[in-house]
Design an enzyme around this catalytic site. Structure first.
Site, PDB file in Angstrom:
ATOM      1  CE  LYS A  32     -55.976   5.139  60.733  1.00  0.00           C
ATOM      2  NZ  LYS A  32     -56.097   4.277  61.925  1.00  0.00           N
ATOM      3  NE  ARG A  73     -50.725   7.176  63.532  1.00  0.00           N
ATOM      4  CZ  ARG A  73     -50.902   6.213  62.637  1.00  0.00           C
ATOM      5  NH1 ARG A  73     -50.922   6.481  61.361  1.00  0.00           N
ATOM      6  NH2 ARG A  73     -51.067   4.967  63.024  1.00  0.00           N
ATOM      7  NE  ARG A 108     -54.082  -4.404  61.651  1.00  0.00           N
ATOM      8  CZ  ARG A 108     -54.227  -3.089  61.725  1.00  0.00           C
ATOM      9  NH1 ARG A 108     -55.367  -2.515  61.426  1.00  0.00           N
ATOM     10  NH2 ARG A 108     -53.219  -2.340  62.111  1.00  0.00           N
ATOM     11  NE  ARG A 147     -49.158  -2.799  60.764  1.00  0.00           N
ATOM     12  CZ  ARG A 147     -49.831  -1.667  60.899  1.00  0.00           C
ATOM     13  NH1 ARG A 147     -50.771  -1.333  60.035  1.00  0.00           N
ATOM     14  NH2 ARG A 147     -49.577  -0.851  61.900  1.00  0.00           N
ATOM     15  NE  ARG A 205     -50.215   0.177  66.014  1.00  0.00           N
ATOM     16  CZ  ARG A 205     -50.672  -0.892  65.346  1.00  0.00           C
ATOM     17  NH1 ARG A 205     -50.399  -2.114  65.784  1.00  0.00           N
ATOM     18  NH2 ARG A 205     -51.389  -0.741  64.275  1.00  0.00           N
TER      19      ARG A 205
END
Ligand code: AMP
Length: 228
Positions: free
Chosen positions: A23, A98, A137, A171, A182
């Site tokens: 996203k 969400r 990432r 992160r 998550r």
């Protein structure tokens, strides 16, 4: 929302998909190609945590656990950001809504200013690939460009291709244990929004398992159709 009234108002697009679906990466590309403003509630919350605001302090532990921050906090943060002048160009929402409560709050907020959702685009992916995508990432701390150790490395290790900064950040919630949590939160609380937007006639789907550029091209065509 009723999904019927098309206004010449600024476009509003939503990207739906589990953590790791791409996203953020795709929203940044849409921002560049379509002149839309990327609004990431995750980014807004991380900024609030760093700034030590009251909302940030309340959100920090919840985010580290991989759970969802309260609707009240997130809706307030998004409402304030949407009211800023640059959003008049049109927005691409990344990570919001969400929950069904957030989706209804967004419909109400937009209705207040004569706007509506052009499309909610679901990035369709397989859960099994998400842990690998998230685990590798990293982001340029200066310009926000996103990278991945395997799928999108920088040309020169530790240096952003885009702006040359060496300020690379990872992160704290991008670890295997939190990712599982998550994904669970996504399926329990966010996936029902796909049916919500389908009922409203606003849902589009994009296969998001292929190469980043191919997904970007399909997404861009979907956005062009939705905002025509
Ligand atoms: P993201 O950057 O979108 O992956 O979000 C990182 C974390 O921020 C999530 O795991 C949640 O804890 C929190 N978060 C971001 N957006 C929302 C939202 N719309 N509702 C609730 N929590 C959110």
């Amino acid at each position: 929302m009723d999904g019927t009234d098309t206004k010449a108002a600024a476009p509003v697009l939503i990207l739906l998909g589990p953590p790791g679906a791409g996203k953020g990466t795709q929203a940044r590309m849409l921002q560049e190609r379509h002149g839309l403003v990327q609004l990431s509630t995750g980014d807004l919350l991380r900024a609030a945590v760093t700034a030590g605001t009251e909302a940030g302090n309340r959100a920090r532990a919840v985010m580290d656990a991989g759970a969802l921050v309260s609707d009240e906090i997130v809706i307030a943060i998004l409402r304030d950001r949407l009211a800023e002048p640059d959003c008049a160009r049109g927005v691409i929402l990344d990570g919001f809504p969400r929950t069904p409560v957030q989706a209804e709050a967004l419909d109400a907020l937009l209705a207040d200013s004569g706007q509506r959702i052009n499309a909610a685009i679901s990035l369709d992916v397989e859960d099994s690939a998400m842990v690998d995508r998230i685990s590798g990432r990293f982001t340029c701390g200066a310009c926000g460009e996103g990278y991945h150790d395997t799928f999108k490395p920088t040309a020169k290790p530790g240096t952003c291709d885009k702006c040359g900064s060496t300020e690379i950040t990872r992160r704290s919630d991008d670890n295997a244990a939190t990712v599982a949590q998550r994904l669970q939160a996504y399926h329990a609380q966010t996936a029902p929004l796909i049916a919500y937007y389908e009922r409203a006639g606003a849902l589009a789907r994009v296969d998001a398992m292929g190469p980043i550029e191919e997904i970007a091209a399909e997404l861009s065509a979907t956005v062009t159709r939705a905002t025509a």
